[in-house]
Design a protein around this motif. Sequence first.
Motif, PDB file in Angstrom:
ATOM      1  N   ARG A 210     -28.656 -29.085  29.861  1.00 57.24           N
ATOM      2  CA  ARG A 210     -28.085 -30.408  30.114  1.00 57.24           C
ATOM      3  C   ARG A 210     -27.348 -30.965  28.894  1.00 57.24           C
ATOM      4  O   ARG A 210     -26.390 -31.710  29.042  1.00 57.24           O
ATOM      5  N   SER A 211     -27.794 -30.599  27.700  1.00 57.85           N
ATOM      6  CA  SER A 211     -27.147 -31.138  26.501  1.00 57.85           C
ATOM      7  C   SER A 211     -25.924 -30.323  26.109  1.00 57.85           C
ATOM      8  O   SER A 211     -24.901 -30.870  25.713  1.00 57.85           O
ATOM      9  N   LYS A 212     -26.028 -28.990  26.225  1.00 52.66           N
ATOM     10  CA  LYS A 212     -24.889 -28.137  25.923  1.00 52.66           C
ATOM     11  C   LYS A 212     -25.003 -26.838  26.698  1.00 52.66           C
ATOM     12  O   LYS A 212     -25.957 -26.090  26.533  1.00 52.66           O
ATOM     13  N   LEU A 213     -24.012 -26.585  27.541  1.00 52.91           N
ATOM     14  CA  LEU A 213     -24.022 -25.396  28.392  1.00 52.91           C
ATOM     15  C   LEU A 213     -22.834 -24.508  28.046  1.00 52.91           C
ATOM     16  O   LEU A 213     -21.696 -24.970  27.992  1.00 52.91           O
ATOM     17  N   VAL A 214     -23.106 -23.237  27.789  1.00 54.94           N
ATOM     18  CA  VAL A 214     -22.056 -22.248  27.553  1.00 54.94           C
ATOM     19  C   VAL A 214     -21.818 -21.490  28.859  1.00 54.94           C
ATOM     20  O   VAL A 214     -22.745 -20.941  29.442  1.00 54.94           O
ATOM     21  N   LEU A 215     -20.571 -21.486  29.296  1.00 59.10           N
ATOM     22  CA  LEU A 215     -20.215 -20.786  30.529  1.00 59.10           C
ATOM     23  C   LEU A 215     -19.297 -19.628  30.161  1.00 59.10           C
ATOM     24  O   LEU A 215     -18.188 -19.831  29.683  1.00 59.10           O
ATOM     25  N   MET A 216     -19.782 -18.409  30.344  1.00 64.74           N
ATOM     26  CA  MET A 216     -19.010 -17.239  29.964  1.00 64.74           C
ATOM     27  C   MET A 216     -18.160 -16.751  31.132  1.00 64.74           C
ATOM     28  O   MET A 216     -18.665 -16.494  32.221  1.00 64.74           O
ATOM     29  N   ALA A 217     -16.844 -16.645  30.882  1.00 62.09           N
ATOM     30  CA  ALA A 217     -15.920 -16.060  31.846  1.00 62.09           C
ATOM     31  C   ALA A 217     -15.664 -14.623  31.399  1.00 62.09           C
ATOM     32  O   ALA A 217     -15.078 -14.413  30.331  1.00 62.09           O
TER      33      ALA A 217
ATOM     34  N   TRP B  65     -11.289 -15.693  37.150  1.00 62.16           N
ATOM     35  CA  TRP B  65     -12.607 -16.106  36.674  1.00 62.16           C
ATOM     36  C   TRP B  65     -12.495 -17.192  35.612  1.00 62.16           C
ATOM     37  O   TRP B  65     -13.312 -18.099  35.551  1.00 62.16           O
ATOM     38  N   ASP B  66     -11.474 -17.090  34.771  1.00 62.29           N
ATOM     39  CA  ASP B  66     -11.264 -18.113  33.755  1.00 62.29           C
ATOM     40  C   ASP B  66     -10.954 -19.458  34.415  1.00 62.29           C
ATOM     41  O   ASP B  66     -11.505 -20.489  34.034  1.00 62.29           O
ATOM     42  N   GLY B  67     -10.090 -19.424  35.429  1.00 58.47           N
ATOM     43  CA  GLY B  67      -9.762 -20.653  36.149  1.00 58.47           C
ATOM     44  C   GLY B  67     -10.982 -21.259  36.820  1.00 58.47           C
ATOM     45  O   GLY B  67     -11.190 -22.483  36.786  1.00 58.47           O
ATOM     46  N   PHE B  68     -11.812 -20.399  37.394  1.00 56.06           N
ATOM     47  CA  PHE B  68     -13.039 -20.854  38.045  1.00 56.06           C
ATOM     48  C   PHE B  68     -13.973 -21.492  37.019  1.00 56.06           C
ATOM     49  O   PHE B  68     -14.572 -22.542  37.262  1.00 56.06           O
ATOM     50  N   ALA B  69     -14.107 -20.837  35.856  1.00 60.64           N
ATOM     51  CA  ALA B  69     -14.990 -21.361  34.798  1.00 60.64           C
ATOM     52  C   ALA B  69     -14.509 -22.719  34.316  1.00 60.64           C
ATOM     53  O   ALA B  69     -15.311 -23.640  34.104  1.00 60.64           O
ATOM     54  N   ARG B  70     -13.208 -22.869  34.147  1.00 61.04           N
ATOM     55  CA  ARG B  70     -12.684 -24.124  33.611  1.00 61.04           C
ATOM     56  C   ARG B  70     -12.704 -25.245  34.648  1.00 61.04           C
ATOM     57  O   ARG B  70     -12.878 -26.423  34.288  1.00 61.04           O
ATOM     58  N   GLU B  71     -12.569 -24.910  35.915  1.00 57.62           N
ATOM     59  CA  GLU B  71     -12.752 -25.926  36.953  1.00 57.62           C
ATOM     60  C   GLU B  71     -14.212 -26.384  36.961  1.00 57.62           C
ATOM     61  O   GLU B  71     -14.508 -27.576  37.113  1.00 57.62           O
ATOM     62  N   SER B  72     -15.134 -25.436  36.791  1.00 51.04           N
ATOM     63  CA  SER B  72     -16.560 -25.769  36.720  1.00 51.04           C
ATOM     64  C   SER B  72     -16.840 -26.652  35.512  1.00 51.04           C
ATOM     65  O   SER B  72     -17.580 -27.643  35.596  1.00 51.04           O
ATOM     66  N   GLN B  73     -16.240 -26.292  34.379  1.00 49.68           N
ATOM     67  CA  GLN B  73     -16.414 -27.073  33.149  1.00 49.68           C
ATOM     68  C   GLN B  73     -15.965 -28.522  33.355  1.00 49.68           C
ATOM     69  O   GLN B  73     -16.677 -29.471  32.995  1.00 49.68           O
ATOM     70  N   GLN B  74     -14.795 -28.696  33.950  1.00 48.86           N
ATOM     71  CA  GLN B  74     -14.272 -30.041  34.163  1.00 48.86           C
ATOM     72  C   GLN B  74     -15.104 -30.819  35.181  1.00 48.86           C
ATOM     73  O   GLN B  74     -15.292 -32.036  35.053  1.00 48.86           O
ATOM     74  N   ALA B  75     -15.616 -30.116  36.191  1.00 52.93           N
ATOM     75  CA  ALA B  75     -16.470 -30.778  37.189  1.00 52.93           C
ATOM     76  C   ALA B  75     -17.763 -31.270  36.544  1.00 52.93           C
ATOM     77  O   ALA B  75     -18.240 -32.372  36.831  1.00 52.93           O
ATOM     78  N   MET B  76     -18.331 -30.457  35.651  1.00 54.79           N
ATOM     79  CA  MET B  76     -19.549 -30.864  34.942  1.00 54.79           C
ATOM     80  C   MET B  76     -19.288 -32.103  34.090  1.00 54.79           C
ATOM     81  O   MET B  76     -20.088 -33.033  34.052  1.00 54.79           O
TER      82      MET B  76
ATOM     83  N   VAL C 193     -22.654 -34.251  34.462  1.00 54.23           N
ATOM     84  CA  VAL C 193     -23.761 -33.352  34.812  1.00 54.23           C
ATOM     85  C   VAL C 193     -24.315 -32.691  33.556  1.00 54.23           C
ATOM     86  O   VAL C 193     -25.521 -32.499  33.403  1.00 54.23           O
ATOM     87  N   VAL C 194     -23.404 -32.337  32.651  1.00 58.66           N
ATOM     88  CA  VAL C 194     -23.760 -31.725  31.367  1.00 58.66           C
ATOM     89  C   VAL C 194     -23.014 -32.482  30.280  1.00 58.66           C
ATOM     90  O   VAL C 194     -21.837 -32.810  30.430  1.00 58.66           O
ATOM     91  N   ASN C 195     -23.673 -32.755  29.170  1.00 64.28           N
ATOM     92  CA  ASN C 195     -23.036 -33.516  28.094  1.00 64.28           C
ATOM     93  C   ASN C 195     -21.883 -32.757  27.446  1.00 64.28           C
ATOM     94  O   ASN C 195     -20.838 -33.324  27.134  1.00 64.28           O
ATOM     95  N   ASN C 196     -22.082 -31.453  27.239  1.00 63.34           N
ATOM     96  CA  ASN C 196     -21.063 -30.648  26.562  1.00 63.34           C
ATOM     97  C   ASN C 196     -21.014 -29.269  27.199  1.00 63.34           C
ATOM     98  O   ASN C 196     -21.947 -28.481  27.049  1.00 63.34           O
ATOM     99  N   ALA C 197     -19.932 -28.976  27.917  1.00 61.37           N
ATOM    100  CA  ALA C 197     -19.767 -27.671  28.563  1.00 61.37           C
ATOM    101  C   ALA C 197     -18.673 -26.895  27.843  1.00 61.37           C
ATOM    102  O   ALA C 197     -17.574 -27.391  27.633  1.00 61.37           O
ATOM    103  N   GLN C 198     -18.993 -25.660  27.453  1.00 61.17           N
ATOM    104  CA  GLN C 198     -18.078 -24.818  26.687  1.00 61.17           C
ATOM    105  C   GLN C 198     -17.799 -23.539  27.465  1.00 61.17           C
ATOM    106  O   GLN C 198     -18.710 -22.942  28.039  1.00 61.17           O
ATOM    107  N   VAL C 199     -16.525 -23.100  27.499  1.00 66.75           N
ATOM    108  CA  VAL C 199     -16.157 -21.843  28.145  1.00 66.75           C
ATOM    109  C   VAL C 199     -15.860 -20.804  27.072  1.00 66.75           C
ATOM    110  O   VAL C 199     -15.117 -21.060  26.126  1.00 66.75           O
TER     111      VAL C 199
END
Length: 327
Positions: free
Chosen positions: A36-43, A51-62, A67-73
């Motif tokens: 919840r504080s920092k989530l790393v999403l690996m594409a 997959w990169d586009g999917f990851a970044r759409e997920s990042q922006q949605a979070m 939903v998450v304070n800091n989401a990193q791709v």
Amino acid sequence: MSKSIIKKTLYGAVVAVVAGLALVNAAASGGESTARSKLVLMAPAAPGGGWDGFARESQQAMKSGSVVNNAQVVNVPGAGGTIGLSQFVQMEGRHDMMMVTGGVMVGAIELSNSETTFEDIVPIARLADDYAVLVVPAKSEFKTLDDFTKQWKANPGGTSISGGSLGSIDHLLTGLVAQKIGIDPIKTNYIAYSGGGEALTSMLSGTTVGGMSGYNEVADQIESGSLRALAISSEERLPGVEIPTFKEQGVDAAMANWRGVAAAPGITEEQKQEFVDIVTEYRQTEHWQDALERNSWTDSFMTGDEFEEFIDSEVAVTKEIVEGLGL
């Protein structure tokens, strides 16, 4: 050893090293963070791909839904996602990191005989599907799927079809359709390209008779009239997309390029549930709903045992198709 093989070997080694460094950096930045504080999403792909586009759409949605304070791709490209997968399984116990996965990875694992498989990670959720279309140039003599399949059955080797890399959804779907209309998949003349642009150019120039491609990659050309879509791989027609399915035209073939997320091995049930909760929440955001529409993705949300059973069935079907294609 030929120069080309040496180059490929060295390139693979470099990619693997870069991938490893990317994940080491991600691990270091994660520290003791919670999801919840920092989530790393690996594409497990290069920037700019699906997959990169999917990851970044997920990042922006979070972010948009807090939903998450800091989401990193983090991008770890190579080999249909299997390089990223092999690095990801080494992140055992990481409860602040997820990896994007999907149908392309299923084919890549089978094609490469990868020692690392879906059994080594923790499936979290399936989120969205997109589909492939069989297309021909607007000037083609083929007006319908039936026209195309008659020619294909009469001359499998002479009916060339362009598409993505070997083992891709484009390739697997070509084999499945061939099988369903009575062609030995191994006899198909599938010409693989590294990118959709190259495959499209090949078809439009007459190098190949038709092409199998993700709908999003050719939607503009279909709309402009430079390409004719003969069939789409969805179970039913997509809303607002007037392309008949293979199934409604008598060919029992459907295949989704599904996308979802997984967690690293070694997490607890509580940590797994936290990931499920995060995905469930960002799926409900306005940004994600808009992303589905903008990308012509179908909402296919699935978690838990249902998702794990779906992956098992996908692996079984893909193994059969890969064997049929002689790969």
